[in-house]
Design a protein around this motif. Structure first.
Motif, PDB file in Angstrom:
ATOM      1  N   PRO A  29       0.820  -1.227   0.000  1.00 54.79           N
ATOM      2  CA  PRO A  29       0.000   0.000   0.000  1.00 54.79           C
ATOM      3  C   PRO A  29       0.848   1.269   0.000  1.00 54.79           C
ATOM      4  CG  PRO A  29      -0.082  -1.076   2.149  1.00 54.79           C
ATOM      5  CD  PRO A  29       0.592  -2.029   1.213  1.00 54.79           C
ATOM      6  N   VAL A  30       2.044   1.197   0.602  1.00 53.93           N
ATOM      7  CA  VAL A  30       2.944   2.361   0.595  1.00 53.93           C
ATOM      8  C   VAL A  30       3.343   2.693  -0.832  1.00 53.93           C
ATOM      9  CG1 VAL A  30       5.175   3.256   1.342  1.00 53.93           C
ATOM     10  CG2 VAL A  30       3.810   1.871   2.913  1.00 53.93           C
ATOM     11  N   PHE A  31       3.733   1.651  -1.587  1.00 55.73           N
ATOM     12  CA  PHE A  31       4.121   1.849  -2.977  1.00 55.73           C
ATOM     13  C   PHE A  31       2.972   2.423  -3.795  1.00 55.73           C
ATOM     14  CE2 PHE A  31       3.908   0.078  -7.274  1.00 55.73           C
ATOM     15  CZ  PHE A  31       5.004   0.699  -7.839  1.00 55.73           C
ATOM     16  N   LEU A  87       0.698  -9.363  -5.111  1.00 58.04           N
ATOM     17  CA  LEU A  87       0.176  -8.052  -4.711  1.00 58.04           C
ATOM     18  C   LEU A  87       1.029  -6.923  -5.272  1.00 58.04           C
ATOM     19  CD1 LEU A  87      -0.977  -8.702  -1.040  1.00 58.04           C
ATOM     20  CD2 LEU A  87      -2.416  -8.169  -3.016  1.00 58.04           C
ATOM     21  N   TYR A  88       2.363  -7.128  -5.322  1.00 60.70           N
ATOM     22  CA  TYR A  88       3.214  -6.100  -5.929  1.00 60.70           C
ATOM     23  C   TYR A  88       2.930  -5.977  -7.421  1.00 60.70           C
ATOM     24  CZ  TYR A  88       6.211  -4.305  -2.284  1.00 60.70           C
ATOM     25  OH  TYR A  88       6.677  -3.622  -1.196  1.00 60.70           O
ATOM     26  N   VAL A  89       2.773  -7.100  -8.086  1.00 61.19           N
ATOM     27  CA  VAL A  89       2.454  -7.058  -9.516  1.00 61.19           C
ATOM     28  C   VAL A  89       1.125  -6.335  -9.735  1.00 61.19           C
ATOM     29  CG1 VAL A  89       1.832  -8.467 -11.518  1.00 61.19           C
ATOM     30  CG2 VAL A  89       3.797  -9.103 -10.128  1.00 61.19           C
ATOM     31  N   LEU A  90       0.103  -6.704  -8.944  1.00 57.42           N
ATOM     32  CA  LEU A  90      -1.219  -6.098  -9.106  1.00 57.42           C
ATOM     33  C   LEU A  90      -1.207  -4.602  -8.796  1.00 57.42           C
ATOM     34  CD1 LEU A  90      -3.470  -8.891  -7.532  1.00 57.42           C
ATOM     35  CD2 LEU A  90      -3.307  -8.265  -9.948  1.00 57.42           C
ATOM     36  N   SER A  91      -0.545  -4.217  -7.691  1.00 58.80           N
ATOM     37  CA  SER A  91      -0.516  -2.794  -7.317  1.00 58.80           C
ATOM     38  C   SER A  91       0.256  -1.978  -8.347  1.00 58.80           C
ATOM     39  CB  SER A  91       0.105  -2.618  -5.928  1.00 58.80           C
ATOM     40  OG  SER A  91       1.454  -3.031  -5.915  1.00 58.80           O
ATOM     41  N   THR A  92       1.323  -2.556  -8.888  1.00 53.17           N
ATOM     42  CA  THR A  92       2.095  -1.840  -9.907  1.00 53.17           C
ATOM     43  C   THR A  92       1.289  -1.701 -11.186  1.00 53.17           C
ATOM     44  OG1 THR A  92       4.088  -2.838  -8.969  1.00 53.17           O
ATOM     45  CG2 THR A  92       4.331  -1.706 -11.060  1.00 53.17           C
ATOM     46  N   LEU A 102       1.464   2.264 -18.627  1.00 50.48           N
ATOM     47  CA  LEU A 102       1.305   0.904 -19.132  1.00 50.48           C
ATOM     48  C   LEU A 102      -0.014   0.805 -19.887  1.00 50.48           C
ATOM     49  CD1 LEU A 102       2.937  -1.794 -18.811  1.00 50.48           C
ATOM     50  CD2 LEU A 102       1.306  -2.385 -17.005  1.00 50.48           C
ATOM     51  N   PRO A 103       0.001   0.293 -21.122  1.00 49.17           N
ATOM     52  CA  PRO A 103      -1.254   0.160 -21.879  1.00 49.17           C
ATOM     53  C   PRO A 103      -2.214  -0.811 -21.200  1.00 49.17           C
ATOM     54  CG  PRO A 103       0.660  -0.135 -23.310  1.00 49.17           C
ATOM     55  CD  PRO A 103       1.170  -0.130 -21.905  1.00 49.17           C
ATOM     56  N   LEU A 104      -3.484  -0.581 -21.387  1.00 48.97           N
ATOM     57  CA  LEU A 104      -4.507  -1.396 -20.741  1.00 48.97           C
ATOM     58  C   LEU A 104      -4.428  -2.857 -21.173  1.00 48.97           C
ATOM     59  CD1 LEU A 104      -6.965  -1.447 -18.881  1.00 48.97           C
ATOM     60  CD2 LEU A 104      -8.391  -0.872 -20.861  1.00 48.97           C
ATOM     61  N   TRP A 105      -4.040  -3.122 -22.436  1.00 48.55           N
ATOM     62  CA  TRP A 105      -4.018  -4.503 -22.925  1.00 48.55           C
ATOM     63  C   TRP A 105      -2.985  -5.347 -22.193  1.00 48.55           C
ATOM     64  CZ3 TRP A 105       0.293  -6.716 -25.089  1.00 48.55           C
ATOM     65  CH2 TRP A 105       1.272  -5.867 -25.588  1.00 48.55           C
ATOM     66  N   VAL A 106      -1.860  -4.737 -21.802  1.00 49.70           N
ATOM     67  CA  VAL A 106      -0.850  -5.475 -21.034  1.00 49.70           C
ATOM     68  C   VAL A 106      -1.407  -5.825 -19.660  1.00 49.70           C
ATOM     69  CG1 VAL A 106       1.461  -5.390 -20.012  1.00 49.70           C
ATOM     70  CG2 VAL A 106       1.062  -4.375 -22.256  1.00 49.70           C
ATOM     71  N   THR A 107      -2.074  -4.859 -19.049  1.00 51.67           N
ATOM     72  CA  THR A 107      -2.684  -5.089 -17.737  1.00 51.67           C
ATOM     73  C   THR A 107      -3.717  -6.202 -17.805  1.00 51.67           C
ATOM     74  OG1 THR A 107      -2.370  -2.752 -17.202  1.00 51.67           O
ATOM     75  CG2 THR A 107      -3.922  -3.972 -15.858  1.00 51.67           C
ATOM     76  N   VAL A 108      -4.557  -6.168 -18.830  1.00 51.20           N
ATOM     77  CA  VAL A 108      -5.589  -7.204 -18.991  1.00 51.20           C
ATOM     78  C   VAL A 108      -4.943  -8.574 -19.176  1.00 51.20           C
ATOM     79  CG1 VAL A 108      -7.423  -8.036 -20.512  1.00 51.20           C
ATOM     80  CG2 VAL A 108      -7.327  -5.615 -19.880  1.00 51.20           C
ATOM     81  N   LEU A 109      -3.865  -8.624 -19.944  1.00 48.18           N
ATOM     82  CA  LEU A 109      -3.173  -9.897 -20.200  1.00 48.18           C
ATOM     83  C   LEU A 109      -2.629 -10.495 -18.901  1.00 48.18           C
ATOM     84  CD1 LEU A 109      -2.425 -11.679 -22.649  1.00 48.18           C
ATOM     85  CD2 LEU A 109      -0.239 -10.459 -22.754  1.00 48.18           C
ATOM     86  N   LEU A 110      -2.020  -9.662 -18.071  1.00 48.17           N
ATOM     87  CA  LEU A 110      -1.462 -10.140 -16.811  1.00 48.17           C
ATOM     88  C   LEU A 110      -2.561 -10.478 -15.799  1.00 48.17           C
ATOM     89  CD1 LEU A 110       1.575  -7.707 -16.510  1.00 48.17           C
ATOM     90  CD2 LEU A 110       1.658 -10.151 -17.003  1.00 48.17           C
ATOM     91  N   THR A 142       8.512 -13.205 -12.289  1.00 49.16           N
ATOM     92  CA  THR A 142       8.351 -12.126 -11.312  1.00 49.16           C
ATOM     93  C   THR A 142       9.558 -11.210 -11.309  1.00 49.16           C
ATOM     94  OG1 THR A 142       6.969 -13.555  -9.922  1.00 49.16           O
ATOM     95  CG2 THR A 142       7.904 -11.609  -8.885  1.00 49.16           C
ATOM     96  N   PHE A 143      10.761 -11.797 -11.365  1.00 49.37           N
ATOM     97  CA  PHE A 143      11.976 -10.977 -11.397  1.00 49.37           C
ATOM     98  C   PHE A 143      11.988 -10.066 -12.620  1.00 49.37           C
ATOM     99  CE2 PHE A 143      14.246 -14.008  -8.453  1.00 49.37           C
ATOM    100  CZ  PHE A 143      14.523 -13.059  -7.490  1.00 49.37           C
ATOM    101  N   ASN A 144      11.605 -10.597 -13.776  1.00 52.66           N
ATOM    102  CA  ASN A 144      11.572  -9.773 -14.990  1.00 52.66           C
ATOM    103  C   ASN A 144      10.589  -8.621 -14.851  1.00 52.66           C
ATOM    104  OD1 ASN A 144      13.099 -10.685 -17.653  1.00 52.66           O
ATOM    105  ND2 ASN A 144      12.632 -12.536 -16.500  1.00 52.66           N
ATOM    106  N   LEU A 145       9.407  -8.916 -14.305  1.00 59.15           N
ATOM    107  CA  LEU A 145       8.406  -7.861 -14.131  1.00 59.15           C
ATOM    108  C   LEU A 145       8.844  -6.852 -13.076  1.00 59.15           C
ATOM    109  CD1 LEU A 145       5.129  -9.982 -14.346  1.00 59.15           C
ATOM    110  CD2 LEU A 145       6.066  -8.427 -16.074  1.00 59.15           C
ATOM    111  N   MET A 146       9.550  -7.320 -12.060  1.00 61.11           N
ATOM    112  CA  MET A 146      10.032  -6.409 -11.028  1.00 61.11           C
ATOM    113  C   MET A 146      11.133  -5.482 -11.553  1.00 61.11           C
ATOM    114  SD  MET A 146       8.333  -6.504  -8.311  1.00 61.11           S
ATOM    115  CE  MET A 146       7.208  -7.499  -7.354  1.00 61.11           C
TER     116      MET A 146
END
Length: 202
Positions: A29-31, A87-92, A102-110, A142-146
């Motif tokens: 939540p801080v991030f 949760l970090y992936v989702l919050s980011t 970030l485009p919406l289509w990438v978010t939808v894909l993940l 996860t490392f790649n996305l981070m």
């Protein structure tokens, strides 16, 4: 006596690896607050948001390594670690999509991959299995996305640094998304085998 000591360590809650995972969860939540503050009239706090993400990446590496080295792998840790990752992936995703980085289509894909995993967890629970163990491909994803998300956040600016961050950020996003889905498909195969084994046993 040695076996008993191992069991006690495994069952402990407040181990160093678990505390690191808990700290990562507190950082979510801080991030999100730091990255979205400019959208609500506050100052831009991307530098602090990047520091929180950096801490998340380092602690993600350390908690698993220390748990194995110190024989402190626990049932709680196996839940906390992937929960913090997701949760970090989702919050980011929420933060970067809200800010149009970030485009919406990438978010939808993940998010579609996360929905698929949620269905798999429900199936496992119905067959009285726990959540699947995180595999190497899932960790690599996860490392790649981070790496990707901080670089994309850094690309929200001007100059050569932002341009370079954009190039590498999108490269890591492509690799991470591909591996994320690959790991998800492997989980589906694993769940299918377990369900078939149960059906055969019956």
């Amino acid at each position: 006596m040695e076996v008993q000591e191992t069991r006690v360590q495994t069952d402990r809650i407040f181990t160093i690896p678990n505390i690191l995972s808990m700290a990562r969860l507190v950082g979510v939540p801080v991030f999100l607050w730091l990255i979205l503050w400019p959208e609500f009239g506050g100052p831009k706090m991307d530098g602090w948001a990047l520091l929180v993400l950096a801490f998340s990446g380092v602690s993600d590496y350390l908690d698993g390594k220390l748990a194995r080295r110190w024989n402190q792998i626990s049932a709680l840790g196996r839940v906390l670690d992937p929960a913090a990752d997701r949760l970090y992936v989702l919050s980011t995703l929420v933060g970067l999509t809200w800010r149009d980085i970030l485009p919406l289509w990438v978010t939808v894909l993940l998010l579609a991959r996360e929905a698929m995993m949620a269905v798999m967890l429900l199936i496992l629970r119905r067959h009285r299995y726990g959540p699947p163990q995180v595999n190497f491909i899932g960790k690599a994803a996860t490392f790649n996305l981070m790496y990707a998300f901080p670089l994309l956040l850094l690309s929200d600016g001007s100059g050569w640094l932002a341009t370079l961050a954009s190039v590498f950020g999108w490269a890591f996003t492509g690799w991470g998304t591909t591996l994320y889905w690959w790991a998800g498909i492997l989980y589906v195969v694993q769940v299918r085998r377990l369900v078939r084994a149960d059906a055969t046993a019956d």
